[in-house]
Design a protein around this motif. Structure first.
Motif: not given
Length: 418
Positions: A321, A323, A352-354, A388, A392, A395, A398
């Motif tokens: 989860h 990024p 994944r968030r890339v 982000v 999100q 969060i 990162i």
């Protein structure tokens, strides 16, 4: 310093002055320019500064800086250490490191792979540490089989004791040129550059892992006296005694680096019970693995310069989860050829968030698209953090993976964190 000839003393003083001026004007840490100035005055200064010292040279494609730092930390059990543990790994940096510690009887020098034969000849080290060889900076670096041959030939002419990774066939073949060697089962996750025998060119048999051998000429993996057990986080010494590692640095690659460092310290007479506590204190090396907090988000920095390095970085990413930012440049220190991106398996990033950044983010974006990895383009880490956080909720972390100059740019933006 007083034991040096007058010309060498003058060269060292002028080099220190140039380094100080470089730092004062914000142009760098002075390691390179100081050595360059000194060499202009005395071309044989490295050999003169090395005389009378017990030196360890550390070379590999990946992990040189970290392993140098680990070994230097372990050897401080013996007193002051001359070292370039922040990465100036060519003769200019070696001169600066030795000149800055004129009273140190022991030293640990990280050495660029291409310069190892030259530095080996000039410094007559007590120990040479070899860990891995893989493709890197393909537009200007030597082909790695040729590099391994140059290492092997240089070691044949040396009295140095080699501490080497038995699991990398290229490294082992090079190390077998030495008269004295300690073999470490340090592992080899990236195998794509070592399927062929470096002795005869035959196809290596690599089963069961980590064993390897050549059916054609008989070259085979040396028997290791030190070994890493990544699953149980232990290192087994030359007497068969397992010990917990419990490092502050993450991942299997750093366990391998630490195992090599402990074996090297043992060659100096330092028991693992003395060296391991020193290694456990290290949590960051020249910004690698450092976390910085920006706008309430922890940003963790990982350096990856080539396919093998990216594979190791993927292995220490946080939970899915979290990024991840990927940043790639193609400046001279990185190598201008980015075709190596196609040798990296990016499918592990699916889910994944890339985000992609850097001067060559278009190259990276195309590679991710080909592997079916969704991504977003960004300009800075701060932009990603803001984006982000807005989308999100909650969060807090990162991860950033960047190649060399991209990594340094990010470090500089956050005050060159240590």
């Amino acid at each position: 310093m007083s034991e040096l000839p007058l010309r060498a003393q003058l060269a060292a003083v002028l080099g220190k002055g140039a380094a100080t001026l470089s730092r004062a004007t914000g142009r760098g840490d002075g390691s390179v320019i100081g050595g360059r100035v000194a060499l202009k005055v005395e071309p044989e200064l490295l050999a003169k500064l090395a005389r009378g010292r017990r030196l360890t040279l550390v070379s590999a494609t990946n992990g040189k800086t970290t392993t140098t730092r680990l070994i230097a930390s372990a050897l401080r059990e013996l007193g002051e250490i001359a070292t370039n543990e922040h990465g100036a790994n060519m003769p200019t940096g070696h001169i600066t490191a030795l000149a800055n510690a004129p009273e140190a009887r022991n030293g640990v020098l990280e050495v660029d792979e291409k310069y190892l034969p030259q530095v080996l000849r000039d410094t007559s080290p007590a120990v040479v540490v070899l860990m891995n060889l893989s493709r890197d900076q393909m537009d200007r670096a030597s082909e790695i089989n040729l590099l391994a041959k140059k290492w092997r030939d240089a070691l044949r002419r040396s009295e140095a004791h080699v501490v080497a990774n038995a699991d990398d066939p290229l490294v082992a073949w090079a190390g077998l040129g030495a008269r004295h060697a300690t073999w470490v089962a340090a592992g080899q996750r990236w195998k794509e550059d070592s399927w062929c025998c470096p002795e005869c060119g035959g196809h290596l048999k690599r089963e069961p892992d980590p064993h390897w051998e050549c059916p054609e000429c008989g070259l085979s993996r040396p028997e290791a006296s030190w070994a890493v057990d990544n699953e149980n986080d232990t290192i087994t010494d030359s007497n068969g005694q397992p010990m917990r590692m419990e490092l502050g640095l993450p991942g299997d690659a750093n366990r391998a680096n630490a195992a090599v460092a402990v074996a090297t310290a043992a060659a100096y007479g330092i028991h693992p019970k003395q060296s391991l506590p020193r290694l456990r204190e290290i949590r960051s090396v020249a910004g690698r693995y450092t976390s910085v907090v920006t706008d309430g988000v922890e940003v963790r920095l990982l350096l990856a310069k080539n396919p093998a390095g990216w594979l190791e970085s993927f292995a220490v990413l946080s939970q899915p989860h979290v990024p991840v930012i990927l940043s790639v440049n193609a400046q001279i220190p990185d190598g201008k050829d980015t075709s190596w991106l196609w040798d990296v398996d990016y499918t592990v990033l699916r889910g994944r968030r890339v985000f992609v950044m850097g001067e060559r983010r278009t190259d990276l974006a195309l590679r991710l698209e080909t592997d079916g990895v969704p991504f977003q383009v960004a300009d800075t880490v701060a932009d990603v953090v803001s984006h982000v956080k807005a989308e999100q909720s909650g969060i807090t972390q990162i991860d950033v993976i960047a190649n060399y100059t991209a990594f340094q740019q990010i470090r500089t933006a956050y005050g060159r964190v240590q």
